[in-house]
Design a protein around this motif. Structure first.
Motif, mmCIF file in Angstrom:
data_model
loop_
_atom_site.group_PDB
_atom_site.id
_atom_site.type_symbol
_atom_site.label_atom_id
_atom_site.label_comp_id
_atom_site.label_asym_id
_atom_site.label_seq_id
_atom_site.Cartn_x
_atom_site.Cartn_y
_atom_site.Cartn_z
ATOM 1 N N LEU A 163 0.848 -1.185 0.000
ATOM 2 C CA LEU A 163 0.000 0.000 0.000
ATOM 3 C C LEU A 163 0.886 1.238 0.000
ATOM 4 O O LEU A 163 1.833 1.330 0.792
ATOM 5 C CB LEU A 163 -0.879 0.033 1.247
ATOM 6 C CG LEU A 163 -2.153 -0.826 1.311
ATOM 7 C CD1 LEU A 163 -1.842 -2.304 1.133
ATOM 8 C CD2 LEU A 163 -2.869 -0.588 2.640
ATOM 9 N N HIS A 164 0.602 2.179 -0.883
ATOM 10 C CA HIS A 164 1.290 3.472 -0.817
ATOM 11 C C HIS A 164 0.269 4.599 -0.951
ATOM 12 O O HIS A 164 -0.808 4.401 -1.538
ATOM 13 C CB HIS A 164 2.386 3.581 -1.895
ATOM 14 C CG HIS A 164 1.882 3.771 -3.296
ATOM 15 N ND1 HIS A 164 1.660 2.715 -4.168
ATOM 16 C CD2 HIS A 164 1.557 4.892 -4.005
ATOM 17 C CE1 HIS A 164 1.240 3.172 -5.325
ATOM 18 N NE2 HIS A 164 1.169 4.487 -5.262
ATOM 19 N N PRO A 165 0.552 5.773 -0.387
ATOM 20 C CA PRO A 165 -0.404 6.885 -0.459
ATOM 21 C C PRO A 165 -0.450 7.456 -1.872
ATOM 22 O O PRO A 165 0.572 7.880 -2.418
ATOM 23 C CB PRO A 165 0.149 7.899 0.552
ATOM 24 C CG PRO A 165 1.608 7.585 0.649
ATOM 25 C CD PRO A 165 1.749 6.120 0.408
ATOM 26 N N HIS A 166 -1.612 7.448 -2.463
ATOM 27 C CA HIS A 166 -1.782 7.858 -3.854
ATOM 28 C C HIS A 166 -1.316 9.298 -4.059
ATOM 29 O O HIS A 166 -1.754 10.223 -3.369
ATOM 30 C CB HIS A 166 -3.258 7.718 -4.242
ATOM 31 C CG HIS A 166 -3.553 8.048 -5.671
ATOM 32 N ND1 HIS A 166 -2.819 7.547 -6.724
ATOM 33 C CD2 HIS A 166 -4.520 8.835 -6.229
ATOM 34 C CE1 HIS A 166 -3.315 7.997 -7.855
ATOM 35 N NE2 HIS A 166 -4.339 8.788 -7.583
ATOM 36 N N GLN A 167 -0.379 9.479 -5.011
ATOM 37 C CA GLN A 167 0.159 10.784 -5.402
ATOM 38 C C GLN A 167 0.897 11.498 -4.264
ATOM 39 O O GLN A 167 1.038 12.718 -4.306
ATOM 40 C CB GLN A 167 -0.948 11.676 -5.977
ATOM 41 C CG GLN A 167 -1.567 11.103 -7.252
ATOM 42 C CD GLN A 167 -2.634 12.002 -7.847
ATOM 43 O OE1 GLN A 167 -3.300 12.769 -7.144
ATOM 44 N NE2 GLN A 167 -2.818 11.909 -9.160
ATOM 45 N N LEU A 188 -1.275 -1.275 -4.340
ATOM 46 C CA LEU A 188 -2.518 -0.551 -4.073
ATOM 47 C C LEU A 188 -2.179 0.893 -3.700
ATOM 48 O O LEU A 188 -1.460 1.142 -2.728
ATOM 49 C CB LEU A 188 -3.294 -1.215 -2.935
ATOM 50 C CG LEU A 188 -3.793 -2.638 -3.194
ATOM 51 C CD1 LEU A 188 -4.555 -3.158 -1.968
ATOM 52 C CD2 LEU A 188 -4.673 -2.704 -4.438
ATOM 53 N N ALA A 189 -2.681 1.838 -4.497
ATOM 54 C CA ALA A 189 -2.505 3.266 -4.219
ATOM 55 C C ALA A 189 -3.722 3.733 -3.428
ATOM 56 O O ALA A 189 -4.839 3.798 -3.960
ATOM 57 C CB ALA A 189 -2.366 4.044 -5.521
ATOM 58 N N VAL A 190 -3.499 4.031 -2.156
ATOM 59 C CA VAL A 190 -4.602 4.349 -1.240
ATOM 60 C C VAL A 190 -4.843 5.861 -1.227
ATOM 61 O O VAL A 190 -3.905 6.658 -1.111
ATOM 62 C CB VAL A 190 -4.268 3.854 0.185
ATOM 63 C CG1 VAL A 190 -5.378 4.241 1.160
ATOM 64 C CG2 VAL A 190 -4.061 2.345 0.185
ATOM 65 N N LYS A 191 -6.120 6.250 -1.326
ATOM 66 C CA LYS A 191 -6.470 7.660 -1.234
ATOM 67 C C LYS A 191 -6.336 8.102 0.226
ATOM 68 O O LYS A 191 -7.237 7.923 1.037
ATOM 69 C CB LYS A 191 -7.897 7.878 -1.735
ATOM 70 C CG LYS A 191 -8.080 7.555 -3.216
ATOM 71 C CD LYS A 191 -9.543 7.702 -3.631
ATOM 72 C CE LYS A 191 -9.754 7.328 -5.088
ATOM 73 N NZ LYS A 191 -11.182 7.396 -5.475
ATOM 74 N N GLY A 192 -5.191 8.664 0.546
ATOM 75 C CA GLY A 192 -4.886 9.071 1.919
ATOM 76 C C GLY A 192 -3.407 9.326 2.040
ATOM 77 O O GLY A 192 -2.684 9.460 1.043
ATOM 78 N N ASN A 193 -2.925 9.397 3.272
ATOM 79 C CA ASN A 193 -1.490 9.587 3.494
ATOM 80 C C ASN A 193 -0.861 8.297 4.031
ATOM 81 O O ASN A 193 -1.541 7.280 4.185
ATOM 82 C CB ASN A 193 -1.233 10.776 4.433
ATOM 83 C CG ASN A 193 -1.905 10.613 5.788
ATOM 84 O OD1 ASN A 193 -1.945 9.536 6.361
ATOM 85 N ND2 ASN A 193 -2.456 11.709 6.316
ATOM 86 N N PHE A 194 0.433 8.346 4.305
ATOM 87 C CA PHE A 194 1.110 7.127 4.750
ATOM 88 C C PHE A 194 0.553 6.612 6.070
ATOM 89 O O PHE A 194 0.411 5.403 6.265
ATOM 90 C CB PHE A 194 2.615 7.362 4.899
ATOM 91 C CG PHE A 194 3.315 6.198 5.553
ATOM 92 C CD1 PHE A 194 3.500 5.004 4.879
ATOM 93 C CD2 PHE A 194 3.755 6.288 6.872
ATOM 94 C CE1 PHE A 194 4.108 3.918 5.481
ATOM 95 C CE2 PHE A 194 4.366 5.206 7.485
ATOM 96 C CZ PHE A 194 4.551 4.015 6.787
#
Length: 464
Positions: A163-167, A188-194
Motif C-alpha cells: 500500500l502506498h499513499p496515492h500521489q 494498491l494506491a490508497v487515497k490518503g497519506n502514509f
C-alpha cells in the motif's frame, strides 16, 4: 534468543517465528529477551571485519541457532552481493567533522534495501525450509515498497501486496513499485497519506484470525529483522570513522519518520557501541522532535514536504523505545498505546524526559532549510544530497559540538527525489537504472482508504 511483546502477552518466541509473526499477536512489537553488551575486545575484533562478516557476527547473536551458520552465511552473501559498492555501505568524507554513510547502493537506491534484501531472502529460505506460504503485506511512504518488491519478486512461494499513499510519493518511487509486472506483486494506491496506509496494515495484522487464515507476513519495520539488519551499518560506519580519528566523539544524525532507523542506532548503543550522540532529524511533520524536546507525543497537522518519505505522524517503532523508557513495564506501555489510539497524544514525566534527552537530540527541518542545505552542501563540497539526507545534515549542524564528528545517514540517492533537487535549482544525471523506469508501463490499483477495499484486493491476490 527468544522474543517477547512490548505489551506483555506474547513471549518465548524463536527468531524465525518472530519474523513470521511480524506484529505481535497482542498488538505489540517484538523485542529480544536479552541485548548482549559487547566488550572492548569484541569491538576491537569486529572493527577488522568487512561488512558481510560483521553482519554475520551480529545476526548470529539474535538468530541463536534458528539458522545454521552456513545457511546464514549464504543468506548474507545473497543479500549483499547485489550492491553496487563492494563496501555495501561506504562512508564518505565531507569535512573533518562531517561524514555521510551511503546507504543507497542497493537495487532500488535506498537504505531500505539493506534490510529488505536480507528479509526477502530470509522469507524465501523459510518458505523452502518449512514448506510454508508467505503472503507479504506492507505499507510504504515510498522506499520500503520498492525495496520489498525487489527483495521478493519472482521468488517461489511468496506473494506481496504494498500500500502506498496515492500521489504522495516521488515519481521515481512510484515507478520503481508500479513498473513491476509480476504475478506475485500487487500495488494498491490508497487515497490518503502514509499514516492511513500504516493504520490499515496494523488493523489487518491485529486481526489474528485474518492474519492466520491468509498467512500474512510483515515487511515494515514492525518486523524486528528489519531493525537487526539496520543495526549492522552503525557498527560498520563507526569503525571506519574511528580508524581515522582515534578517541573521537562520534555522533550519528539520522533522518527518520517511523523511528526504525534511529531505533537500530539505539540498539547498537545499548549493545555497547560508544556512540556519543544520536541526533534525530525530522521534517515539518515533527512529532518526534516535539517528543524529545517537550515530552509530548502528540499528533499534529499533516504536512507534505520536500522529504516525502518522512511525511509521517505516527512512528510505528516508537513503542519499542517506550518499553525501554518505562523500564520494561509492559502494562504501562499497553496503557499508553491505548491512550494514544483514543486521544492522539501521550505525555511523560520530567524524569523520563531527562532520559529521552540523554538518549537523543532532535531537530525538525523546514522545507526552506532542507533546500538550503542541499544547495549549500553542493556548492561547498560538490556532494549532492537527497532531501532526507539534507535533513540529517541540517540536524547535524545544529547539534554537533566542538571536537565531535558526525556521521549522517544518507538514506537515498538524490535521483529518487528529483522534484526536490529541481527546487534547489540543481540539475542531476540519473543512473541508467532509474532513467529506464520512465519508459515502462505501470501496474497499480487505486483504492479508497477503507479496510474493506484493501481486503477485497489482497484476498484475490493471496488466493490466486
Amino acid at each position: 534468543m527468544k522474543y517477547f511483546s512490548t505489551r506483555g502477552n506474547v513471549a518465548g518466541v524463536g527468531f524465525i517465528d518472530a519474523v513470521l509473526m511480524g506484529l505481535a499477536d497482542d498488538g505489540g512489537l517484538l523485542l529480544p529477551e536479552q541485548i548482549p553488551h559487547l566488550t572492548e575486545a569484541d569491538l576491537a575484533r569486529w572493527s577488522k571485519l568487512d561488512y558481510k562478516a560483521l553482519a554475520h557476527e551480529i545476526f548470529s547473536i539474535y538468530v541463536d541457532g534458528d539458522i545454521s551458520p552456513e545457511d546464514l552465511t549464504e543468506l548474507i552473501e545473497q543479500s549483499y552481493s547485489t550492491f553496487r559498492d563492494p563496501a555495501v555501505t561506504p562512508v564518505r568524507k565531507l569535512s573533518d567533522e562531517a561524514y555521510v554513510l551511503e546507504l543507497f547502493h542497493g537495487p532500488t537506491f535506498a537504505f531500505k534495501d539493506i534490510a529488505l534484501q536480507f528479509l526477502g531472502n530470509l522469507y524465501s529460505y523459510i518458505s523452502r525450509k518449512r514448506n510454508s506460504i508467505i503472503n507479504i503485506l506492507g505499507a510504504t511512504s515510498g522506499d520500503t515498497g520498492a525495496s520489498a518488491i525487489e527483495g521478493v519478486r519472482g521468488k517461489e512461494g511468496i506473494r506481496i501486496c504494498i500500500l502506498h499513499p496515492h500521489q504522495k510519493v516521488s515519481r521515481v518511487q512510484e515507478l520503481q513499485m508500479t513498473t513491476v509486472d509480476d504475478a506475485n506483486v500487487l500495488n494498491l494506491a490508497v487515497k490518503g497519506n502514509f499514516d492511513d496506509c500504516q493504520q490499515l496494515i496494523k488493523e489487518l495484522f491485529a486481526d489474528v484470525e485474518f492474519k492466520t487464515k491468509h498467512h500474512l507476513r510483515a515487511i515494515n519495520s514492525i518486523n524486528f529483522a528489519r531493525i537487526l539488519a539496520q543495526t549492522v551499518y552503525y557498527f560498520y560506519a563507526y569503525f571506519q570513522v574511528a580508524a581515522q580519528h582515534a578517541d573521537a566523539k562520534i555522533n550519528f544524525s539520522v533522518p527518520t519518520g517511523n523511528f526504525g532507523d534511529i531505533f537500530a542506532g539505539y540498539l547498537a548503543k545499548r549493545m555497547g557501541l560508544p556512540i556519543h550522540k544520536l541526533i534525530l532529524a525530522t521534517n515539518e511533520n515533527n512529532i518526534l522532535e516535539r517528543f524529545v524536546k517537550e515530552g509530548a507525543y502528540q499528533l499534529g497537522e499533516f504536512r507534505m514536504t520536500h522529504s516525502p518519505s518522512m511525511d509521517i505522524q505516527i512512528a510505528s517503532n516508537f513503542e519499542r523505545y517506550l518499553f525501554y523508557l518505562h523500564n520494561g513495564d509492559a502494562a504501562q506501555v499497553e496503557r499508553l498505546m491505548r491512550q494514544f489510539k483514543a486521544e492522539g497524544q501521550i505525555t511523560i514525566g520530567s524524569e523520563q524526559l531527562t532520559q529521552v534527552q540523554t538518549d537523543f537530540a532532535a531537530h525538525g527541518v523546514s522545507n526552506d532549510e532542507c533546500l538550503g542545505t542541499i544547495r549549500q552542501t553542493h556548492e561547498t563540497t560538490g556532494y549532492l544530497l537527497d532531501p532526507h539526507t539534507a535533513c540529517g545534515i541540517a540536524a547535524a549542524k545544529t547539534h554537533s559540538g566542538s571536537g565531535e564528528i558526525t556521521v549522517t545517514l544518507a538514506t537515498a540517492h538524490p535521483a529518487k527525489f528529483d522534484e526536490s533537487i529541481q527546487l534547489a535549482q540543481i540539475e542531476q544525471t540519473f543512473p541508467a537504472e532509474i532513467s529506464a523506469l520512465f519508459d515502462k508501463p505501470q501496474h497499480q490499483t487505486i483504492v479508497d482508504h477503507s479496510k474493506e477495499a484493501v481486503v477485497e484486493h489482497i484476498v484475490k491476490l493471496y488466493q490466486a
